[in-house]
Design an enzyme around this catalytic site. Structure first.
Site, PDB file in Angstrom:
ATOM      1  N   TYR A 138      -9.508  -8.188  -2.887  1.00 16.40           N
ATOM      2  CA  TYR A 138      -8.785  -8.387  -1.438  1.00 16.40           C
ATOM      3  C   TYR A 138      -9.659  -9.323  -0.780  1.00 16.40           C
ATOM      4  O   TYR A 138      -9.076  -9.776   1.022  1.00 16.40           O
ATOM      5  CB  TYR A 138      -8.983  -6.889  -0.180  1.00 16.40           C
ATOM      6  CG  TYR A 138      -7.886  -6.150  -0.935  1.00 16.40           C
ATOM      7  CD1 TYR A 138      -6.884  -6.047  -1.746  1.00 16.40           C
ATOM      8  CD2 TYR A 138      -7.822  -4.862   0.125  1.00 16.40           C
ATOM      9  CE1 TYR A 138      -5.894  -5.042  -2.371  1.00 16.40           C
ATOM     10  CE2 TYR A 138      -6.917  -3.449  -0.574  1.00 16.40           C
ATOM     11  CZ  TYR A 138      -6.592  -4.148  -1.220  1.00 16.40           C
ATOM     12  OH  TYR A 138      -5.890  -2.333  -2.312  1.00 16.40           O
ATOM     13  N   LYS A 189     -12.405  -2.250 -14.749  1.00 19.03           N
ATOM     14  CA  LYS A 189     -10.801  -2.361 -15.679  1.00 19.03           C
ATOM     15  C   LYS A 189     -11.682  -3.682 -17.122  1.00 19.03           C
ATOM     16  O   LYS A 189     -10.842  -4.727 -16.998  1.00 19.03           O
ATOM     17  CB  LYS A 189      -9.923  -2.767 -15.259  1.00 19.03           C
ATOM     18  CG  LYS A 189      -8.629  -2.779 -15.905  1.00 19.03           C
ATOM     19  CD  LYS A 189      -8.213  -1.514 -16.585  1.00 19.03           C
ATOM     20  CE  LYS A 189      -6.857  -1.816 -17.240  1.00 19.03           C
ATOM     21  NZ  LYS A 189      -7.527  -0.873 -18.439  1.00 19.03           N
ATOM     22  N   ASP A 222      -7.696   2.886 -15.392  1.00 23.51           N
ATOM     23  CA  ASP A 222      -6.659   3.966 -15.955  1.00 23.51           C
ATOM     24  C   ASP A 222      -7.179   5.169 -16.526  1.00 23.51           C
ATOM     25  O   ASP A 222      -6.497   6.530 -15.773  1.00 23.51           O
ATOM     26  CB  ASP A 222      -5.645   3.301 -16.810  1.00 23.51           C
ATOM     27  CG  ASP A 222      -6.479   2.499 -17.377  1.00 23.51           C
ATOM     28  OD1 ASP A 222      -7.575   2.194 -18.001  1.00 23.51           O
ATOM     29  OD2 ASP A 222      -5.520   2.029 -18.775  1.00 23.51           O
ATOM     30  N   ASP A 246      -9.043   1.587  -3.256  1.00 22.97           N
ATOM     31  CA  ASP A 246      -8.533   1.266  -2.670  1.00 22.97           C
ATOM     32  C   ASP A 246      -6.938   2.885  -3.450  1.00 22.97           C
ATOM     33  O   ASP A 246      -7.081   3.873  -2.626  1.00 22.97           O
ATOM     34  CB  ASP A 246      -7.437   0.657  -2.122  1.00 22.97           C
ATOM     35  CG  ASP A 246      -5.889   0.690  -1.167  1.00 22.97           C
ATOM     36  OD1 ASP A 246      -6.515   1.745  -0.431  1.00 22.97           O
ATOM     37  OD2 ASP A 246      -5.795  -0.451  -0.812  1.00 22.97           O
ATOM     38  N   ASP A 250      -6.495   7.798  -2.267  1.00 23.01           N
ATOM     39  CA  ASP A 250      -5.573   8.217  -1.977  1.00 23.01           C
ATOM     40  C   ASP A 250      -5.325   9.444  -2.714  1.00 23.01           C
ATOM     41  O   ASP A 250      -4.711  10.261  -2.624  1.00 23.01           O
ATOM     42  CB  ASP A 250      -4.250   7.279  -2.059  1.00 23.01           C
ATOM     43  CG  ASP A 250      -4.034   6.865  -0.535  1.00 23.01           C
ATOM     44  OD1 ASP A 250      -4.799   6.690   0.261  1.00 23.01           O
ATOM     45  OD2 ASP A 250      -2.524   5.890  -0.372  1.00 23.01           O
TER      46      ASP A 250
HETATM   47  P1  ATP Z   1      -0.800   2.748   3.823  1.00 23.33           P
HETATM   48  O1  ATP Z   1      -0.665   1.835   3.014  1.00 23.33           O
HETATM   49  O2  ATP Z   1      -1.455   2.249   5.758  1.00 23.33           O
HETATM   50  O3  ATP Z   1      -2.791   3.422   3.924  1.00 23.33           O
HETATM   51  P2  ATP Z   1       1.508   4.108   3.886  1.00 23.33           P
HETATM   52  O4  ATP Z   1       2.846   3.634   4.302  1.00 23.33           O
HETATM   53  O5  ATP Z   1       0.977   4.267   2.158  1.00 23.33           O
HETATM   54  O6  ATP Z   1       0.236   3.773   4.739  1.00 23.33           O
HETATM   55  P3  ATP Z   1       0.898   6.379   5.072  1.00 23.33           P
HETATM   56  O7  ATP Z   1       1.174   6.242   6.325  1.00 23.33           O
HETATM   57  O8  ATP Z   1      -0.347   7.061   4.962  1.00 23.33           O
HETATM   58  O9  ATP Z   1       0.891   5.954   3.842  1.00 23.33           O
HETATM   59  O10 ATP Z   1       2.280   7.887   4.656  1.00 23.33           O
HETATM   60  C1  ATP Z   1       2.360   8.230   3.387  1.00 23.33           C
HETATM   61  C2  ATP Z   1       2.796   9.796   3.520  1.00 23.33           C
HETATM   62  O11 ATP Z   1       1.613  10.757   4.019  1.00 23.33           O
HETATM   63  C3  ATP Z   1       3.819  10.147   4.293  1.00 23.33           C
HETATM   64  O12 ATP Z   1       5.261  10.395   3.983  1.00 23.33           O
HETATM   65  C4  ATP Z   1       3.603  10.455   5.802  1.00 23.33           C
HETATM   66  O13 ATP Z   1       3.913  11.544   6.268  1.00 23.33           O
HETATM   67  C5  ATP Z   1       1.773  11.160   5.085  1.00 23.33           C
HETATM   68  N1  ATP Z   1       0.930  11.701   6.259  1.00 23.33           N
HETATM   69  C6  ATP Z   1      -0.040  10.270   6.599  1.00 23.33           C
HETATM   70  N2  ATP Z   1      -1.096  10.588   7.338  1.00 23.33           N
HETATM   71  C7  ATP Z   1      -0.469  11.338   7.517  1.00 23.33           C
HETATM   72  C8  ATP Z   1      -1.051  12.936   8.742  1.00 23.33           C
HETATM   73  N3  ATP Z   1      -2.681  12.403   9.374  1.00 23.33           N
HETATM   74  N4  ATP Z   1      -0.757  14.078   8.959  1.00 23.33           N
HETATM   75  C9  ATP Z   1       0.663  14.522   7.778  1.00 23.33           C
HETATM   76  N5  ATP Z   1       1.219  13.563   7.174  1.00 23.33           N
HETATM   77  C10 ATP Z   1       0.702  12.304   7.105  1.00 23.33           C
END
Ligand code: ATP
Length: 357
Positions: A138, A189, A222, A246, A250
């Site tokens: 990044y 990696k 991986d 990153d 998640d």
């Molecule tokens: P980014 O790429 O910015 O990290 P993203 O689009 O990959 O974001 P999020 O916006 O974090 O992902 O959302 C992924 C999923 O998790 C969605 O279904 C969202 O509703 C859920 N989610 C994210 N944060 C919360 C929260 N604080 N409470 C409940 N659900 C959440």
């Protein structure tokens, strides 16, 4: 105990909802400890600001932030503005110039919550992921040529400097040393990426010599996803590149129950610049404005901010209150409950009063 100036940047999606909730619980904490003074200044930057002004934050935005003790950040991303514009226009536009090179992401299963992993008990998953936050994939290096032609090309160059790799690995070894297990896993990696990733491996061997009391191992990214799922107990502190960490964080968050509970801090360990604290989740468009966003990620983030400010007791108090609430079963829908953001916020404020009594 002290007075601190905090810049609040709630920004997009559910950001304003969870940061508003976070400021409410921090307000409750202050009422219980009159010596704690947190003065918030709100910055209305983000995608709405972009629609009005054509930029995510003003040109002198960094100057405005410089004097603050910390930045409390919500989420960035909007359905009608390209992601690379929102991300580079705000979050990365703060992280990079303020040299917040250490992104720290603790993950554990909070009381009352459970992992989607069948046999994973609470204590089996207790990790801190350290993400290199200033370079790597990044770094913003690369470009586009032959735009619009059939031979169009886009390059994305991962940048790994010895100084950048060494400082993040030292940070991770120090952090591993401060935790009971004293174990670090270095993720790369380096089988397929034979330049920057091999540099990571070599620097890890060198840095490890200064930490004989910390055990460490290496994992390819991986294989790391498999290990996180199959052997969560084998991990403790983890260090990885910007992109790898990153993605892994998640996965870590959801393995601990929900992405809605996970916090992060973007630290400038030298403290030349303010550090920035944010929940790891994004804008969550699907639930924005519905009042059901889980605020626990923003609360835990506030705990990390208090720790960074040196407010250890208040940080511990807030964490205890959060854990009492997760244990009590007050949960938003992402955790299988029916509570709303406001219910969880009120429950944490009440629990704080009880913790303080
Ligand atoms: P980014 O790429 O910015 O990290 P993203 O689009 O990959 O974001 P999020 O916006 O974090 O992902 O959302 C992924 C999923 O998790 C969605 O279904 C969202 O509703 C859920 N989610 C994210 N944060 C919360 C929260 N604080 N409470 C409940 N659900 C959440």
């Amino acid at each position: 105990m002290g007075s601190y100036r905090i810049a609040a940047i709630p920004a997009d999606g559910i950001g304003p909802e969870v940061i508003g909730a976070g400021i409410e619980v921090l307000g409750a904490l202050q009422r219980l400890d009159p010596e704690l003074r947190l003065a918030f200044t709100h910055f209305p930057w983000g995608s709405d600001y972009y629609r009005e002004h054509g930029v995510m934050m003003p040109a002198d935005g960094l100057d405005a932030l410089r004097a603050f003790d910390a930045i409390y950040f919500g989420a960035v991303g909007d359905q009608s503005v390209p992601d690379h514009v929102t991300l580079w226009g705000l979050r990365l536009a703060i992280c990079q110039p303020f040299d917040q090179y250490a992104n720290v992401r603790p993950t554990r299963i909070l009381p009352g919550l459970s992992s989607p992993l069948r046999d994973c008990e609470r204590g089996d998953l207790d990790w801190v992921i350290v993400r290199e936050n200033s370079e790597g994939e990044y770094a913003g290096m690369g470009g586009r040529a032959h735009r619009g032609h059939a031979i169009e090309v886009g390059t994305e160059v991962a940048v790994f400097t010895r100084a950048g790799v060494e400082r993040i690995q030292r940070f991770a070894f120090e952090l591993a040393r401060s935790r009971p297990r004293k174990h670090l896993t270095v993720v790369t990696k380096s089988n397929a990426q034979r330049h920057g990733m091999v540099l990571w491996d070599e620097v890890a061997v060198e840095v490890a010599r200064d930490y004989p009391d910390v055990s460490w191992d290496r994992e390819l990214v991986d294989a790391m996803t498999v290990r996180m799922v199959a052997k969560p107990k084998s991990l403790d502190t983890i260090v990885a590149t910007n992109l790898h960490a990153d993605i892994l964080s998640d996965l870590a968050a959801v393995l601990a129950g929900s992405i809605g509970i996970a916090p992060t801090s973007n630290l400038d360990p030298s403290r030349r610049f303010p550090s920035m604290f944010e929940p790891i989740h994004g804008s969550a468009f699907d639930i924005t404005g519905k009042g059901i966003a889980n605020p626990i990620g923003a609360f835990w983030t506030a705990v990390m901010m208090l720790e960074h400010l040196g407010e250890r007791e208040n940080a511990a108090r807030l964490m205890r209150a959060i854990e009492e609430v997760t244990a009590s079963g007050v949960r938003t829908p992402d955790l299988g409950g029916t509570a709303r953001t406001a219910d969880v916020t009120a429950a944490v404020c009440d629990a704080l009063a009880a913790v303080h009594a």
